[in-house]
Design a protein around this motif. Structure first.
Motif, PDB file in Angstrom:
ATOM      1  N   HIS A  57       0.831  -1.197   0.000  1.00  0.00           N
ATOM      2  CA  HIS A  57       0.000   0.000   0.000  1.00  0.00           C
ATOM      3  C   HIS A  57       0.877   1.263   0.000  1.00  0.00           C
ATOM      4  CE1 HIS A  57      -3.658   2.181   0.282  1.00  0.00           C
ATOM      5  NE2 HIS A  57      -3.479   2.582   1.521  1.00  0.00           N
ATOM      6  N   LEU A  58       0.678   2.149   0.921  1.00  0.00           N
ATOM      7  CA  LEU A  58       1.355   3.441   0.904  1.00  0.00           C
ATOM      8  C   LEU A  58       2.797   3.393   1.400  1.00  0.00           C
ATOM      9  CD1 LEU A  58      -1.532   5.703   2.215  1.00  0.00           C
ATOM     10  CD2 LEU A  58      -0.761   5.442  -0.123  1.00  0.00           C
ATOM     11  N   THR A  59       3.187   2.310   2.044  1.00  0.00           N
ATOM     12  CA  THR A  59       4.514   2.265   2.650  1.00  0.00           C
ATOM     13  C   THR A  59       5.639   2.221   1.627  1.00  0.00           C
ATOM     14  OG1 THR A  59       4.382  -0.138   2.820  1.00  0.00           O
ATOM     15  CG2 THR A  59       3.663   1.153   4.734  1.00  0.00           C
ATOM     16  N   ILE A  60       5.364   1.859   0.377  1.00  0.00           N
ATOM     17  CA  ILE A  60       6.443   1.755  -0.611  1.00  0.00           C
ATOM     18  C   ILE A  60       6.554   2.995  -1.493  1.00  0.00           C
ATOM     19  CG2 ILE A  60       6.291  -0.750  -0.680  1.00  0.00           C
ATOM     20  CD1 ILE A  60       4.912  -0.426  -3.443  1.00  0.00           C
ATOM     21  N   TYR A  61       5.622   3.923  -1.378  1.00  0.00           N
ATOM     22  CA  TYR A  61       5.626   5.078  -2.256  1.00  0.00           C
ATOM     23  C   TYR A  61       6.290   6.278  -1.608  1.00  0.00           C
ATOM     24  CZ  TYR A  61       2.376   2.396  -5.027  1.00  0.00           C
ATOM     25  OH  TYR A  61       1.810   1.417  -5.784  1.00  0.00           O
ATOM     26  N   LYS A  62       7.101   6.988  -2.393  1.00  0.00           N
ATOM     27  CA  LYS A  62       7.720   8.216  -1.922  1.00  0.00           C
ATOM     28  C   LYS A  62       6.684   9.335  -2.027  1.00  0.00           C
ATOM     29  CE  LYS A  62      10.610  10.955  -4.278  1.00  0.00           C
ATOM     30  NZ  LYS A  62      11.702  11.343  -5.124  1.00  0.00           N
ATOM     31  N   PRO A  63       6.522  10.127  -0.966  1.00  0.00           N
ATOM     32  CA  PRO A  63       5.537  11.221  -1.050  1.00  0.00           C
ATOM     33  C   PRO A  63       5.873  12.171  -2.196  1.00  0.00           C
ATOM     34  CG  PRO A  63       6.292  10.927   1.200  1.00  0.00           C
ATOM     35  CD  PRO A  63       7.161  10.067   0.331  1.00  0.00           C
ATOM     36  N   GLN A  64       4.850  12.582  -2.921  1.00  0.00           N
ATOM     37  CA  GLN A  64       5.019  13.502  -4.037  1.00  0.00           C
ATOM     38  C   GLN A  64       4.273  14.790  -3.720  1.00  0.00           C
ATOM     39  OE1 GLN A  64       3.230  11.259  -7.159  1.00  0.00           O
ATOM     40  NE2 GLN A  64       5.004   9.950  -7.460  1.00  0.00           N
ATOM     41  N   THR A  66       2.140  16.362  -5.515  1.00  0.00           N
ATOM     42  CA  THR A  66       0.727  16.279  -5.883  1.00  0.00           C
ATOM     43  C   THR A  66      -0.093  15.536  -4.832  1.00  0.00           C
ATOM     44  OG1 THR A  66       1.279  14.343  -7.221  1.00  0.00           O
ATOM     45  CG2 THR A  66       1.125  16.458  -8.365  1.00  0.00           C
ATOM     46  N   SER A  67       0.442  14.441  -4.318  1.00  0.00           N
ATOM     47  CA  SER A  67      -0.313  13.686  -3.306  1.00  0.00           C
ATOM     48  C   SER A  67      -0.390  14.450  -1.999  1.00  0.00           C
ATOM     49  CB  SER A  67       0.304  12.305  -3.091  1.00  0.00           C
ATOM     50  OG  SER A  67       1.629  12.409  -2.620  1.00  0.00           O
ATOM     51  N   MET A  68       0.679  15.124  -1.617  1.00  0.00           N
ATOM     52  CA  MET A  68       0.679  15.887  -0.372  1.00  0.00           C
ATOM     53  C   MET A  68      -0.294  17.078  -0.454  1.00  0.00           C
ATOM     54  SD  MET A  68       2.592  14.351   1.760  1.00  0.00           S
ATOM     55  CE  MET A  68       2.072  12.819   1.064  1.00  0.00           C
ATOM     56  N   LEU A  69      -0.336  17.735  -1.608  1.00  0.00           N
ATOM     57  CA  LEU A  69      -1.265  18.853  -1.777  1.00  0.00           C
ATOM     58  C   LEU A  69      -2.708  18.366  -1.749  1.00  0.00           C
ATOM     59  CD1 LEU A  69       0.509  21.024  -4.514  1.00  0.00           C
ATOM     60  CD2 LEU A  69       0.543  21.314  -2.044  1.00  0.00           C
ATOM     61  N   SER A  70      -2.957  17.193  -2.308  1.00  0.00           N
ATOM     62  CA  SER A  70      -4.301  16.626  -2.299  1.00  0.00           C
ATOM     63  C   SER A  70      -4.725  16.276  -0.875  1.00  0.00           C
ATOM     64  CB  SER A  70      -4.352  15.383  -3.183  1.00  0.00           C
ATOM     65  OG  SER A  70      -5.608  14.776  -3.104  1.00  0.00           O
ATOM     66  N   ILE A  71      -3.842  15.642  -0.131  1.00  0.00           N
ATOM     67  CA  ILE A  71      -4.140  15.298   1.262  1.00  0.00           C
ATOM     68  C   ILE A  71      -4.380  16.560   2.073  1.00  0.00           C
ATOM     69  CG2 ILE A  71      -3.123  14.341   3.370  1.00  0.00           C
ATOM     70  CD1 ILE A  71      -1.716  12.270   1.496  1.00  0.00           C
ATOM     71  N   GLU A 149       3.271  21.633 -15.475  1.00  0.00           N
ATOM     72  CA  GLU A 149       2.348  22.698 -15.082  1.00  0.00           C
ATOM     73  C   GLU A 149       1.655  22.376 -13.760  1.00  0.00           C
ATOM     74  OE1 GLU A 149       1.061  24.120 -19.581  1.00  0.00           O
ATOM     75  OE2 GLU A 149      -0.131  22.593 -18.545  1.00  0.00           O
ATOM     76  N   VAL A 150       1.361  21.113 -13.535  1.00  0.00           N
ATOM     77  CA  VAL A 150       0.737  20.717 -12.272  1.00  0.00           C
ATOM     78  C   VAL A 150       1.672  21.044 -11.107  1.00  0.00           C
ATOM     79  CG1 VAL A 150       0.008  18.708 -10.896  1.00  0.00           C
ATOM     80  CG2 VAL A 150      -0.761  18.953 -13.260  1.00  0.00           C
ATOM     81  N   TYR A 151       2.958  20.742 -11.274  1.00  0.00           N
ATOM     82  CA  TYR A 151       3.922  21.036 -10.217  1.00  0.00           C
ATOM     83  C   TYR A 151       4.137  22.541 -10.053  1.00  0.00           C
ATOM     84  CZ  TYR A 151       5.225  16.312  -8.987  1.00  0.00           C
ATOM     85  OH  TYR A 151       5.207  15.029  -8.504  1.00  0.00           O
ATOM     86  N   SER A 152       4.263  23.267 -11.158  1.00  0.00           N
ATOM     87  CA  SER A 152       4.490  24.717 -11.047  1.00  0.00           C
ATOM     88  C   SER A 152       3.281  25.416 -10.436  1.00  0.00           C
ATOM     89  CB  SER A 152       4.850  25.325 -12.401  1.00  0.00           C
ATOM     90  OG  SER A 152       3.798  25.155 -13.324  1.00  0.00           O
ATOM     91  N   THR A 153       2.067  25.006 -10.814  1.00  0.00           N
ATOM     92  CA  THR A 153       0.888  25.614 -10.192  1.00  0.00           C
ATOM     93  C   THR A 153       0.757  25.182  -8.736  1.00  0.00           C
ATOM     94  OG1 THR A 153      -0.566  23.845 -10.994  1.00  0.00           O
ATOM     95  CG2 THR A 153      -0.414  25.849 -12.335  1.00  0.00           C
ATOM     96  N   GLY A 154       1.267  23.999  -8.402  1.00  0.00           N
ATOM     97  CA  GLY A 154       1.262  23.554  -7.005  1.00  0.00           C
ATOM     98  C   GLY A 154       2.130  24.447  -6.144  1.00  0.00           C
TER      99      GLY A 154
END
Length: 171
Positions: A57-64, A66-71, A149-154
């Motif tokens: 599940h989430l334990t193998i993924y590096k936080p990004q 986009t995911s942190m902004l969504s959370i 663009e997603v990252y720059s707007t983030g």
């Protein structure tokens, strides 16, 4: 099943397609006795017995970003909702009007920096959720959807949320 369904189908092409699928399909059934299943067995016990590993599940993924902004967007939305409910219930339950509670806070004689910090903490969910909401509205128009663009707007949204929150806190 295919014989029954093909007799109900009026289209020759569809009937022919069903016959081809029926000819190429191999089905095998395994008879399992009722005694071999354990109804008192939990989901985790069954997976352990069958040798199935738990997905990481989430334990193998590096936080990004986009995911942190969504959370964070979900968290600030939850905080805003709880704040509105809290203020509404507080207004219904409170024995005094708002001026009484403002006088109580003034009586604490907090420094200007402390009051500004408290106001910043209270205003941050509003600033963040508003800025990210505008970003989502832009996405709904089909703009800024490429990864760069997603990252720059983030990053721009995070900066804008701090500016908006600072403005609200300094009022």
């Amino acid at each position: 099943m295919y014989a029954l369904s093909s007799s109900l189908v009026r289209s020759p092409a569809l009937r022919q397609g069903l016959q081809k699928v029926a000819a190429s399909r191999q089905v095998s059934l395994k008879v399992v006795s009722v005694g071999s299943t354990n109804k008192d067995e939990s989901y985790f016990e069954k997976n352990e017995r069958l040798g199935r590993e738990m997905s990481p599940h989430l334990t193998i993924y590096k936080p990004q970003l986009t995911s942190m902004l969504s959370i964070m967007h979900r968290g600030t939305g939850l905080a805003l909702g709880m704040g509105v409910w809290g203020l509404g219930l507080g207004a219904l339950i409170a024995s005094q009007d708002i001026s009484h509670y403002v006088t109580m806070v003034e009586g604490l004689q907090l420094s200007g920096a402390t009051l500004t910090a408290i106001k910043f903490i209270i205003a941050y969910p509003v600033g963040y959720h508003s800025a990210n909401g505008i970003r989502h509205l832009l996405w709904d128009t089909g703009r800024f959807l490429k990864i760069k663009e997603v990252y720059s707007t983030g990053y721009a949204m995070v900066a804008a949320s701090f500016v908006l929150t600072a403005i609200l806190a300094l009022l």
